[in-house]
Design a protein around this motif. Structure first.
Motif: not given
Length: 201
Positions: A172-186
């Motif tokens: 049971x492996x789950x992913x917290x997807x934070x792809x492109x984090x640095x480009x996300x707005x606040x």
């Protein structure tokens, strides 16, 4: 109900302004609730050794036959493997580096993937197969990227981790997807944090 035991691994080269560390901490606190116990291991601040000849020889020597030198060669591996075996949930701060995982995290994988300890080969009347021996209930991969979409053909991080962890019994492996984090707005970053906090419900 017993208090949950959370093992949190950090593998980012950044110790400040690290998205994976921030989100992994938030997730670990959320999963632990008021009664849980969080154990942390910083794989960058305290780097693990790489596999060498002494490690390999000791690993394939039956425990009862190991010399003092072989026991010493496996000491760090045994320590991190014991940490893993004691955990109910595993949180891995695993940023994507060059489309894969950080070297510090790969060293951890190599330290805990030990035959007859975290997995074993089973030979019966049918085809041989691998049996995972790690009882961690859930693994969470917290994976920011510089823009590479998770699950894409360029993602050699999450697929590898799911496979190798599953090999050791952690299915049971789950992913917290934070792809492109640095480009996300606040606002989008705040929404991701709220999404993690909601996992306690």
């Amino acid at each position: 109900m017993t208090a949950p035991r959370i093992l949190t691994l950090y593998s980012s080269g950044r110790t400040t302004q690290s998205a994976s560390r921030e989100l992994a901490d938030l997730l670990s606190i959320t999963l632990a609730g008021e009664t849980g116990v969080i154990t942390t291991r910083d794989l960058v601040a305290q780097p693990l050794p790489f596999v060498d000849e002494a490690f390999v020889d000791a690993s394939f020597t039956p425990p009862a036959n190991r010399t003092a030198a072989q026991v010493k060669a496996l000491a760090v591996s045994t320590e991190v493997l014991d940490e893993l075996m004691a955990a109910d949930q595993l949180v891995i701060a695993a940023p994507m580096y060059n489309y894969s995982i950080p070297a510090a995290l790969k060293a951890w994988v190599d330290m805990v993937a030990r035959a007859n300890e975290s997995f074993r080969y089973v030979f019966d009347d049918g085809d041989p197969y691998v049996q995972g021996l790690v009882k961690v209930r859930t693994v969470w991969l917290v994976t920011p990227t510089g823009g590479t979409p998770l699950g894409s053909d360029m993602d050699f991080a999450t697929g590898y981790l799911k496979y190798v962890l599953g090999f050791m019994g952690m299915k049971d492996v789950r992913v917290i997807d934070a792809a492109g984090w640095r480009d996300l707005d606040d606002a989008l970053k705040a929404a991701k944090r709220d999404e993690i906090r909601a996992l306690s419900a």
